[in-house]
Design a protein around this motif. Sequence first.
Motif, PDB file in Angstrom:
ATOM      1  N   LYS A 136       0.814  -1.213   0.000  1.00 57.79           N
ATOM      2  CA  LYS A 136       0.000   0.000   0.000  1.00 57.79           C
ATOM      3  C   LYS A 136       0.852   1.269   0.000  1.00 57.79           C
ATOM      4  CE  LYS A 136      -3.861  -2.245   2.370  1.00 57.79           C
ATOM      5  NZ  LYS A 136      -4.721  -2.264   1.172  1.00 57.79           N
ATOM      6  N   ASP A 137       2.175   1.127   0.111  1.00 61.94           N
ATOM      7  CA  ASP A 137       3.056   2.293   0.137  1.00 61.94           C
ATOM      8  C   ASP A 137       3.525   2.628  -1.272  1.00 61.94           C
ATOM      9  OD1 ASP A 137       4.559  -0.260   0.501  1.00 61.94           O
ATOM     10  OD2 ASP A 137       6.294   1.078   0.249  1.00 61.94           O
ATOM     11  N   ASP A 167      -9.108  10.162  -2.834  1.00 64.75           N
ATOM     12  CA  ASP A 167      -9.714  11.067  -1.860  1.00 64.75           C
ATOM     13  C   ASP A 167     -11.047  11.534  -2.464  1.00 64.75           C
ATOM     14  OD1 ASP A 167      -7.670  10.664  -0.025  1.00 64.75           O
ATOM     15  OD2 ASP A 167      -6.482  12.329  -0.800  1.00 64.75           O
ATOM     16  N   GLY A 191       1.566  10.786   3.345  1.00 66.15           N
ATOM     17  CA  GLY A 191       0.690  10.202   4.355  1.00 66.15           C
ATOM     18  C   GLY A 191      -0.404   9.343   3.757  1.00 66.15           C
ATOM     19  N   LYS A 192      -1.445   9.119   4.541  1.00 71.48           N
ATOM     20  CA  LYS A 192      -2.512   8.189   4.189  1.00 71.48           C
ATOM     21  C   LYS A 192      -3.574   8.848   3.314  1.00 71.48           C
ATOM     22  CE  LYS A 192      -6.072   5.302   6.397  1.00 71.48           C
ATOM     23  NZ  LYS A 192      -6.630   4.859   7.702  1.00 71.48           N
ATOM     24  N   HIS A 193      -3.985   8.125   2.257  1.00 76.17           N
ATOM     25  CA  HIS A 193      -5.052   8.567   1.365  1.00 76.17           C
ATOM     26  C   HIS A 193      -5.994   7.386   1.108  1.00 76.17           C
ATOM     27  CE1 HIS A 193      -3.028  12.397   0.177  1.00 76.17           C
ATOM     28  NE2 HIS A 193      -1.952  11.690   0.505  1.00 76.17           N
ATOM     29  N   ILE A 194      -7.174   7.696   0.597  1.00 74.64           N
ATOM     30  CA  ILE A 194      -8.167   6.667   0.310  1.00 74.64           C
ATOM     31  C   ILE A 194      -8.536   6.691  -1.169  1.00 74.64           C
ATOM     32  CG2 ILE A 194     -10.503   5.816   0.762  1.00 74.64           C
ATOM     33  CD1 ILE A 194      -8.636   5.404   3.089  1.00 74.64           C
ATOM     34  N   THR A 215      -6.552   1.669   0.858  1.00 76.41           N
ATOM     35  CA  THR A 215      -5.686   2.683   1.453  1.00 76.41           C
ATOM     36  C   THR A 215      -4.394   2.806   0.655  1.00 76.41           C
ATOM     37  OG1 THR A 215      -6.560   2.269   3.668  1.00 76.41           O
ATOM     38  CG2 THR A 215      -4.407   3.348   3.531  1.00 76.41           C
ATOM     39  N   ILE A 217      -0.656   4.795   0.976  1.00 74.46           N
ATOM     40  CA  ILE A 217       0.221   5.576   1.852  1.00 74.46           C
ATOM     41  C   ILE A 217       1.352   6.150   1.005  1.00 74.46           C
ATOM     42  CG2 ILE A 217       1.731   5.535   3.865  1.00 74.46           C
ATOM     43  CD1 ILE A 217       0.056   3.161   4.881  1.00 74.46           C
ATOM     44  N   THR A 219       4.793   8.035   0.478  1.00 78.04           N
ATOM     45  CA  THR A 219       6.053   8.300   1.171  1.00 78.04           C
ATOM     46  C   THR A 219       6.890   9.262   0.328  1.00 78.04           C
ATOM     47  OG1 THR A 219       7.131   6.401   0.122  1.00 78.04           O
ATOM     48  CG2 THR A 219       6.005   6.018   2.227  1.00 78.04           C
TER      49      THR A 219
END
Length: 224
Positions: A136-137, A167, A191-194, A215, A217, A219
Motif C-alpha cells: 500500500k506504500d 480522496d 501520508g494516508k489517502h483513500i 488505502t 500511503i 512516502t
Amino acid sequence: MPRTLSDEPLKDDFVVSENNIVSDFVDFYIDYNQVEDGGTLYVNPILNEERSSQGTKIEKVDYYWDGKLVLTKTTAPFIWDTQVVHKDTEPHSWTVSIKYRNAANRTNYYNHSFSNFTTIKDDECFTYFKLMSGRKDYELGETVKSIVKSFKGKKCSKKTSIKLYFDDELIGESSTFPYINEFKLTDKKIGKHIMKCAITQKEKDYSYTYYNEETVIITPSSNM
C-alpha cells in the motif's frame, strides 16, 4: 446486497538493515477470476519487479484447494486453472504459496489465501476494485495501478458502472470491464489517502450503489 471478497493477502516481506533502512522488499499482485458452476478458475501470481528488490525471482509456486496441495509449478508461466464443479460442497478455499529468492540471496515465502469461495449464481452480479499491488506504500511521483473486474451469471440483467476517486477527486469511470486505471501521484501530501470505487448496479428503474476502498500511503520520493 453485493457479495464481498474474502481474500487474505499477507503483509509485505522486507529486510531491515542495522541502521533501520529497508534494504530488500517484494511485491506480488495475485490476479484471479470468479466463475459460475462448471467454469474455469484461474489464479496468476504476478511479481511487480519495479516494486521489488532488483534480482527477485520466483522459484516455486504451490496451489492448495480446500487445504490440499493440487499443483506445484517451478517454471513460468505460474498460472493455475481448474474447473470448479463442486457446487454442492461450497464454500471452498484456495491458497497460493510462492517461494522466491530475493536480492539478498535469501529464500522467502509469500502466501495469499481466499476463504469462503463460492461460484456465481445465475442471477448474480459481482464487481470488485483492487490495487494491482500487494503493498500500500507508494513514493511521491509513483503511479498507482488499480483494476475493477465485473462478473455476471447467465441470467443477470443488471448493468454495472463505476466511478473511481482518489480522496475526493474523480480519476476515472467506466461501464466496461476489466477496467485498469493508472494514477500518478503528483502534488499529493505525504501520508494516508483513500482510493474509493463507487459501484452502481442498475436494473430497469432501480439502481444501487456500494463502495470498495483501498488505502494508499504516500512516502517521500527517494529522489528528493
